[in-house]
Structure formats: structure tokens, C-alpha cells
Design a protein around this motif. Sequence first.
Motif, PDB file in Angstrom:
ATOM      1  N   SER A  25       1.017  -0.675   5.871  1.00 24.48           N
ATOM      2  CA  SER A  25       2.428  -1.045   6.589  1.00 24.48           C
ATOM      3  C   SER A  25       3.320  -0.836   5.368  1.00 24.48           C
ATOM      4  CB  SER A  25       2.790  -2.323   7.154  1.00 24.48           C
ATOM      5  OG  SER A  25       3.118  -2.343   7.706  1.00 24.48           O
ATOM      6  N   GLU A  29       6.315  -7.176   8.340  1.00 24.60           N
ATOM      7  CA  GLU A  29       5.530  -7.711  10.252  1.00 24.60           C
ATOM      8  C   GLU A  29       4.459  -8.237  10.449  1.00 24.60           C
ATOM      9  OE1 GLU A  29       4.113  -3.911  12.014  1.00 24.60           O
ATOM     10  OE2 GLU A  29       3.132  -3.348  10.961  1.00 24.60           O
ATOM     11  N   CYS A  70       2.130  -8.839   7.784  1.00 27.19           N
ATOM     12  CA  CYS A  70       1.806  -7.777   6.619  1.00 27.19           C
ATOM     13  C   CYS A  70       3.933  -7.962   6.056  1.00 27.19           C
ATOM     14  CB  CYS A  70       2.287  -5.985   7.718  1.00 27.19           C
ATOM     15  SG  CYS A  70       0.663  -5.967   8.307  1.00 27.19           S
ATOM     16  N   SER A 112       1.220  -3.304  -0.625  1.00 25.71           N
ATOM     17  CA  SER A 112       1.734  -3.440   0.691  1.00 25.71           C
ATOM     18  C   SER A 112       0.830  -4.637   1.160  1.00 25.71           C
ATOM     19  CB  SER A 112       2.040  -2.148   1.740  1.00 25.71           C
ATOM     20  OG  SER A 112       0.408  -2.074   1.794  1.00 25.71           O
TER      21      SER A 112
END
Length: 132
Positions: A25, A29, A70, A112
Motif C-alpha cells: 500500500s 489506511e 497500513c 510500506s
Amino acid sequence: MEKGDALNDSAERLTLVLQDNYSGSNSEETLIIKDSKSLKKFFIQVNKTRKPGLPVPEVDFTKEMVLIHCSGEQPLGRQITLAVADENEHELIVWSLIEKKKGKTSSSVIVSPFRVYKMPLTAKKITFQKEH
């Protein structure tokens, strides 16, 4: 509620199940997952670039739910942790706290990261806030 109290109290509610540096990602989020199909869908996406893939955590969705945070693209060593900040009869407020690893100042490596948490199933609205 003081921040320290929230962190101590949240240990009972949020249980870290898995963390890794590669979610795939690009943006930050947080997912609220209440069924195994959605959890598997997330892990299919994460495991597209892995051999072997990460196993899907076992969750009893009749009693538990999953929060997946994330962090988006971050320098290696910077992590975002979730903690329950406050709760009332209608809402659960979850803070995202920046956690820097000791000894790491800055890195040119970009990752990430994501963290998977289990918590007791609730019908309350879950609101996410960044650390003050």
C-alpha cells in the motif's frame, strides 16, 4: 483519559498478531475487518510478491474482529502503532502513534509497513485519530 492510561488499557483490547514491512500500500489506511473473506482478500494482495506468502491469522469472527493499519510508504525504522484512546457506549477511539526504533535516525530505505491487530468484536463506531 491520559495517554499512558490509554496505552496500558488498550493492551487488553488490541492484540498485535502480525507486522511486516511490505503491505504493498502506497498510502496510509486502516481496515476494519469483520469476516474471513475480507481478511483473506487483504493477504492475497500482500502475498502477491512473496514466496512463501504470509499465513492468514486465525480469527474467530463470532467473537473477534481485525484492524489492519497500513502506514503507507515510510522510511525504514518508523512504525505506526494503534492504541485504544477512549471508549464510550457508542464509540471506540483509536489513536495511531508514531513509534521510532531506537538507534535509527533516518534511512533512505522506503518500506510500506503494516500491523494486524485482533480485538473483541464490537458494534461501536470505531474512530481513528492521529497522536496529538
